[in-house]
Design a protein around this motif. Sequence first.
Motif, PDB file in Angstrom:
ATOM      1  N   SER A  93      18.263  12.004 -30.414  1.00 14.40           N
ATOM      2  CA  SER A  93      17.591  11.764 -31.688  1.00 14.40           C
ATOM      3  C   SER A  93      16.240  11.095 -31.487  1.00 14.40           C
ATOM      4  O   SER A  93      15.763  10.373 -32.358  1.00 14.40           O
ATOM      5  CB  SER A  93      18.473  10.891 -32.589  1.00 14.40           C
ATOM      6  N   THR A  94      15.624  11.290 -30.312  1.00 22.26           N
ATOM      7  CA  THR A  94      14.324  10.688 -30.069  1.00 22.26           C
ATOM      8  C   THR A  94      13.262  11.398 -30.897  1.00 22.26           C
ATOM      9  O   THR A  94      13.489  12.477 -31.439  1.00 22.26           O
ATOM     10  CB  THR A  94      13.965  10.788 -28.576  1.00 22.26           C
ATOM     11  N   GLY A  95      12.075  10.808 -30.972  1.00 22.09           N
ATOM     12  CA  GLY A  95      11.025  11.353 -31.801  1.00 22.09           C
ATOM     13  C   GLY A  95      10.525  12.704 -31.342  1.00 22.09           C
ATOM     14  O   GLY A  95      10.639  13.075 -30.173  1.00 22.09           O
ATOM     15  N   THR A  96       9.970  13.451 -32.301  1.00 23.46           N
ATOM     16  CA  THR A  96       9.384  14.755 -31.988  1.00 23.46           C
ATOM     17  C   THR A  96       7.905  14.785 -32.348  1.00 23.46           C
ATOM     18  O   THR A  96       7.234  15.791 -32.111  1.00 23.46           O
ATOM     19  CB  THR A  96      10.112  15.884 -32.746  1.00 23.46           C
ATOM     20  N   GLY A  97       7.407  13.707 -32.932  1.00 20.32           N
ATOM     21  CA  GLY A  97       5.986  13.613 -33.238  1.00 20.32           C
ATOM     22  C   GLY A  97       5.209  13.134 -32.032  1.00 20.32           C
ATOM     23  O   GLY A  97       5.770  12.874 -30.957  1.00 20.32           O
ATOM     24  N   ARG A  98       3.935  12.995 -32.184  1.00 25.10           N
ATOM     25  CA  ARG A  98       3.081  12.563 -31.081  1.00 25.10           C
ATOM     26  C   ARG A  98       3.400  11.121 -30.693  1.00 25.10           C
ATOM     27  O   ARG A  98       3.429  10.240 -31.544  1.00 25.10           O
ATOM     28  CB  ARG A  98       1.616  12.719 -31.476  1.00 25.10           C
TER      29      ARG A  98
END
Length: 429
Positions: A93-98
Amino acid sequence: MAARRTATTSATATTTAAGSGEDTRSVELDELMPWSVRPLRTGRSWVSGPDSAALRARWERLAAAEGAEQERLFRPSRSRTPHTPVAALPGRSTGTGRFAREPGACPDPVRIAHGPFDEQWLLPDHRLIDAARPELWRVGDDRQLFAVEHGYVPQAAGPALSVTHLLPDGHSPAGRPGRIRPLYRRPDATDPNLAPGLLDVLRTRLGPQEAGPESVLAWILAAALPSPSGCRVPLPADAEVWAAGVSLGRELVRLQLRGARGGERPRLPGGRRPYVRAALPARPTGIAYDAEAEALVIGDGRISPVPAGAWEFTVSGVRVLELWFDRRAAAAVGAVPEGAEADGLEVVGARGWTPEWTSELLELITVLALLDGLRPRQEALRARLERAPLISRDELRAAGVLPVPASVRRPASVLGHQEEGPEGQFALL
């Protein structure tokens, strides 16, 4: 060691027809387990290591940095920079944005197999890893096993492949890295990664109860031979030879899993178990072996008894214990890999030799000693195979097992839920 090297070379040579250039007594592992995945490519060394606390400290420093300093610490590549949006790793569930805009909280490091017989940690954030091989993450669960080929080095002693329940990165201590082959193509131990029709041939020849997916993996681990084109595996037509190899292979698997999946943790008999006789230094600089005392000498520290077979155990010609120690000795002082910056993230988190590493070292000594003790059985199996009738390639072709269909060399469709794509969108797979 010379005798073992000669035995391995001889066994390899006997599988090749004189002057033909074609191996007539074995099958390529690539034909038996057709779906394989290339090793992970992290792109930056600081995302993995033997100390999970160090990885967390590196994340915090990177997340706190800004602008050009964050860019420098990140060590950009063509695949990843702090401004690259990517899909989440399956099951994470880690981030997918920059990263530069919204790094988020540090993900819990995950245990991985860093090459043969070395368990380390990895930051499981797709934004940090050049090629994380998401197809492996999709099929990794508490029933999956991975066969990992070792780099081929001519004339080098050591096993051709190993088995792990952890996500393997496929690193090879020497030679060209081998492929990673999951035992199952889908989660929950479904859809074995075996050539279609192979199990039917084996059950017809060896008995209906004698050939399941894990039995085949056990046989491969016991009987596989290294070659320049990849591992090769002879398939016996004799049920007794098969049973002996599967029994040996299951023991090899048990030792390499180190008690995972409800198994028994490896233990040497009383009186042969290694103990710390003198405390290991906080920042050791070297390791040596005292053959007369059967002891590992690490600075002023001392561990014994350590059988010579554990110290001399090699993979692709590289001594396993020495390589394992060198990695942690470097991490203890924050030594940076060649080409890395002296003030980069690799030096963050160095806190000396940890008690956990001492426990892991004692377990590794035990595993290697027990594996070395199985060498006579493995050599006896190979001697039997030189005389035993084998299932031929012609028989496998006649049964439709060979050639392997191209479709089974590709990942299976395993999406049971939507995965988060770049910038929070849903991934389309």
